[in-house]
Design an enzyme around this catalytic site. Structure first.
Site, PDB file in Angstrom:
ATOM      1  N   ILE A  31      44.283  32.953  45.245  1.00 45.05           N
ATOM      2  CA  ILE A  31      43.389  32.496  44.170  1.00 45.05           C
ATOM      3  C   ILE A  31      41.968  33.000  44.353  1.00 45.05           C
ATOM      4  CG2 ILE A  31      44.623  30.457  43.316  1.00 45.05           C
ATOM      5  CD1 ILE A  31      42.996  28.796  45.321  1.00 45.05           C
ATOM      6  N   LYS A  33      39.303  35.979  46.835  1.00 43.13           N
ATOM      7  CA  LYS A  33      39.113  36.872  47.971  1.00 43.13           C
ATOM      8  C   LYS A  33      37.619  37.094  48.110  1.00 43.13           C
ATOM      9  CE  LYS A  33      41.144  41.264  49.583  1.00 43.13           C
ATOM     10  NZ  LYS A  33      40.407  41.294  50.767  1.00 43.13           N
ATOM     11  N   GLY A  34      37.104  36.845  49.296  1.00 40.55           N
ATOM     12  CA  GLY A  34      35.691  37.095  49.535  1.00 40.55           C
ATOM     13  C   GLY A  34      35.554  38.190  50.565  1.00 40.55           C
ATOM     14  N   SER A  35      34.338  38.323  51.128  1.00 45.25           N
ATOM     15  CA  SER A  35      34.124  39.406  52.082  1.00 45.25           C
ATOM     16  C   SER A  35      34.816  39.129  53.410  1.00 45.25           C
ATOM     17  CB  SER A  35      32.631  39.614  52.298  1.00 45.25           C
ATOM     18  OG  SER A  35      32.070  38.399  52.727  1.00 45.25           O
ATOM     19  N   GLY A  37      37.302  36.232  53.774  1.00 41.55           N
ATOM     20  CA  GLY A  37      38.476  35.360  53.690  1.00 41.55           C
ATOM     21  C   GLY A  37      39.309  35.584  52.442  1.00 41.55           C
ATOM     22  N   ASP A 152      24.050  30.981  52.376  1.00 42.06           N
ATOM     23  CA  ASP A 152      24.727  31.870  51.415  1.00 42.06           C
ATOM     24  C   ASP A 152      24.914  31.180  50.066  1.00 42.06           C
ATOM     25  OD1 ASP A 152      25.668  34.370  50.792  1.00 42.06           O
ATOM     26  OD2 ASP A 152      27.674  34.062  51.617  1.00 42.06           O
TER      27      ASP A 152
HETATM   28  N1  LIG Z   1      38.630  25.479  47.647  1.00 40.36           N
HETATM   29  C1  LIG Z   1      38.838  26.486  46.811  1.00 40.36           C
HETATM   30  N2  LIG Z   1      39.521  26.313  45.679  1.00 40.36           N
HETATM   31  C2  LIG Z   1      39.716  27.351  44.817  1.00 40.36           C
HETATM   32  N3  LIG Z   1      39.270  28.612  45.020  1.00 40.36           N
HETATM   33  C3  LIG Z   1      38.579  28.849  46.155  1.00 40.36           C
HETATM   34  C4  LIG Z   1      38.318  27.811  47.106  1.00 40.36           C
HETATM   35  N4  LIG Z   1      37.606  28.342  48.109  1.00 40.36           N
HETATM   36  C5  LIG Z   1      37.427  29.635  47.804  1.00 40.36           C
HETATM   37  N5  LIG Z   1      38.016  29.950  46.630  1.00 40.36           N
HETATM   38  C6  LIG Z   1      38.020  31.272  45.969  1.00 40.36           C
HETATM   39  O1  LIG Z   1      38.070  32.278  46.943  1.00 40.36           O
HETATM   40  C7  LIG Z   1      36.897  33.116  46.869  1.00 40.36           C
HETATM   41  C8  LIG Z   1      36.484  33.490  48.260  1.00 40.36           C
HETATM   42  O2  LIG Z   1      36.200  32.325  48.999  1.00 40.36           O
HETATM   43  P1  LIG Z   1      34.919  32.235  49.930  1.00 40.36           P
HETATM   44  O3  LIG Z   1      33.702  32.443  49.121  1.00 40.36           O
HETATM   45  O4  LIG Z   1      34.994  30.964  50.680  1.00 40.36           O
HETATM   46  O5  LIG Z   1      35.217  33.489  50.861  1.00 40.36           O
HETATM   47  P2  LIG Z   1      34.249  34.443  51.587  1.00 40.36           P
HETATM   48  O6  LIG Z   1      35.078  35.508  52.197  1.00 40.36           O
HETATM   49  O7  LIG Z   1      33.451  33.607  52.505  1.00 40.36           O
HETATM   50  O8  LIG Z   1      33.309  35.029  50.467  1.00 40.36           O
HETATM   51  P3  LIG Z   1      31.904  35.786  50.569  1.00 40.36           P
HETATM   52  O9  LIG Z   1      32.199  37.121  49.980  1.00 40.36           O
HETATM   53  O10 LIG Z   1      31.035  34.940  49.714  1.00 40.36           O
HETATM   54  O11 LIG Z   1      31.478  35.836  51.998  1.00 40.36           O
HETATM   55  C9  LIG Z   1      35.874  32.278  46.128  1.00 40.36           C
HETATM   56  O12 LIG Z   1      34.935  33.069  45.464  1.00 40.36           O
HETATM   57  C10 LIG Z   1      36.740  31.504  45.167  1.00 40.36           C
HETATM   58  O13 LIG Z   1      37.044  32.299  44.057  1.00 40.36           O
END
Ligand SMILES: Nc1ncnc2c1ncn2[C@@H]1O[C@H](COP(=O)(O)OP(=O)(O)OP(=O)(O)O)[C@@H](O)[C@H]1O
Ligand SMILES: [Mg+2]
Length: 353
Positions: A31, A33-35, A37, A152
């Site tokens: 659902i 994807k971030g940088s 996770g 962030d």
């Molecule tokens: N609890 C949740 N419920 C639904 N979707 C989520 C949840 N947590 C994260 N997501 C989705 O996953 C994406 C990536 O999560 P998150 O921002 O925690 O990851 P990240 O790798 O830390 O991102 P970043 O690129 O900001 O470092 C979010 O932008 C969101 O779309």
């Protein structure tokens, strides 16, 4: 030092349970994807979100899993807050790689809502509410013991729950200050467009770094413009908005896709100016999170009870009549004399503004 924010301890899930819940991390269940996770939807048996460190190569994997471990560490010391993502538990595979199980926030991010084309953009009342909820999240983090600096804050890290309440998520870069479980000293980190330009060394870490990012988000909410938009000049929202605020033409900042109702123009203008103060170059010119909450709450209350409220209140008062007793309390004389509703003068006058 006692950690007042300390949570009640998250649940430990068996790895096999999580594998089953996500159908072995089936891409169909992804659902987000971030940088660092990847997030999957799972059934445990309630619907949850499961975050796993992304692993392009071993070097990045270590960095990503450190961020995930840090996120779990920070979220597990926080009490529950209606404005912060709720951690439900953790799990780990046979190599010790951690997984984070959290509440599912199923309604997308603030970034999607403001800049995506799927939904109509948020109404002005909703924008004020979102601004207030995010400011409250930041106040909760900054006023807690230990203090948490998120580092962030940005519209992609603001997610909506099933009631469309905004919650601050993604604690991968967060640091705890003044805790027995203090985070290791960190190099400056954040996201271009949101990061405080004066945060140039680890020694400059301060809650005011978050206030700068919060200011960018406030300007983004009001303008519907991205923090950085290379198709515009200037590309930075801060460089674009600050001169307009200084020239007192805040209406030019407001998102033209939705007309600002006349009764909200003053309040929206206050939020723009507040955003402008949050992105001040000098830290000392920026308000603290508590002040941001106070000011936005004030706007939100006026929006919730606009002018017609005073008209209605005057009519009710005319119908039922008020009598003042010696202790400066007003008794609302209802037709039933068995009970009298007592309200203080201050409460009545506050309804009268
Ligand atoms: N609890 C949740 N419920 C639904 N979707 C989520 C949840 N947590 C994260 N997501 C989705 O996953 C994406 C990536 O999560 P998150 O921002 O925690 O990851 P990240 O790798 O830390 O991102 P970043 O690129 O900001 O470092 C979010 O932008 C969101 O779309
Ligand atoms: Mg993120």
């Amino acid at each position: 030092m006692e950690d007042e924010n300390m949570g009640e301890g998250e649940e430990k899930f068996e790895y096999e349970e999580v594998v089953k819940a996500t159908e072995n991390f089936n891409p169909k269940r992804m659902i987000g994807k971030g940088s660092h996770g990847i997030v999957y939807k799972g059934l445990l048996p309630r619907t949850v979100a499961v975050k796993k460190a992304s692993s392009l190569d071993s070097l990045h994997h270590d960095d990503n899993s450190n961020k995930l471990q840090n996120e779990i560490r920070v979220l597990s010391i926080l009490r529950q807050s209606p404005h912060v993502l709720n951690l439900l538990g953790t799990s780990h595979d046979s190599f010790g790689n951690k997984l984070m199980v959290m509440e599912l926030l199923p309604n997308g991010s603030l970034h999607d809502w403001l800049h995506g084309s799927r939904k109509p953009p948020p109404s002005w009342t909703k924008r004020v509410e979102i601004a207030m909820q995010i400011a409250r999240a930041v106040e909760f983090l900054h006023e807690g013991k230990p203090m948490v600096i998120h580092r962030d804050i940005k519209s992609t890290n603001i997610l909506f729950d099933s009631h469309m309440n905004a919650k601050l998520a993604d604690f991968g870069l967060a640091v705890m200050v003044g805790s027995v479980v203090e985070s290791p000293p960190s190099q400056p980190a954040g996201t271009i467009g949101y990061i405080d330009p004066s945060y140039t060394s680890s020694a400059k870490l301060s809650p005011k770094n978050d206030i700068f990012s919060l200011g960018v988000v406030l300007l983004e909410i009001i303008s519907g413009r991205k923090a950085i938009d290379v198709s515009k000049t200037p590309a930075s929202i801060v460089e674009w908005a600050v001169p307009l605020i200084e020239r007192e033409v805040v209406e030019e900042i407001c998102d033209g896709r939705v007309a600002v109702p006349a009764y909200m123009a003053g309040g929206v203008g206050e939020i723009v100016r507040l955003g402008g103060r949050c992105v001040s170059e000098k830290e000392e010119d920026r308000p603290c999170a508590r002040e941001v909450v106070m000011r936005i709450t004030d706007v939100a209350e006026r929006v919730r009870y606009p002018l017609w409220r005073s008209v209605v209140m005057r009519s009710i008062a005319g119908m039922v009549g008020f009598t003042r007793n010696k202790r400066s309390k007003l008794f609302l004389n209802t037709s039933s004399h068995n009970t009298s509703s007592v309200i203080t003068v201050k409460q009545v006058l506050s309804l009268w503004d």
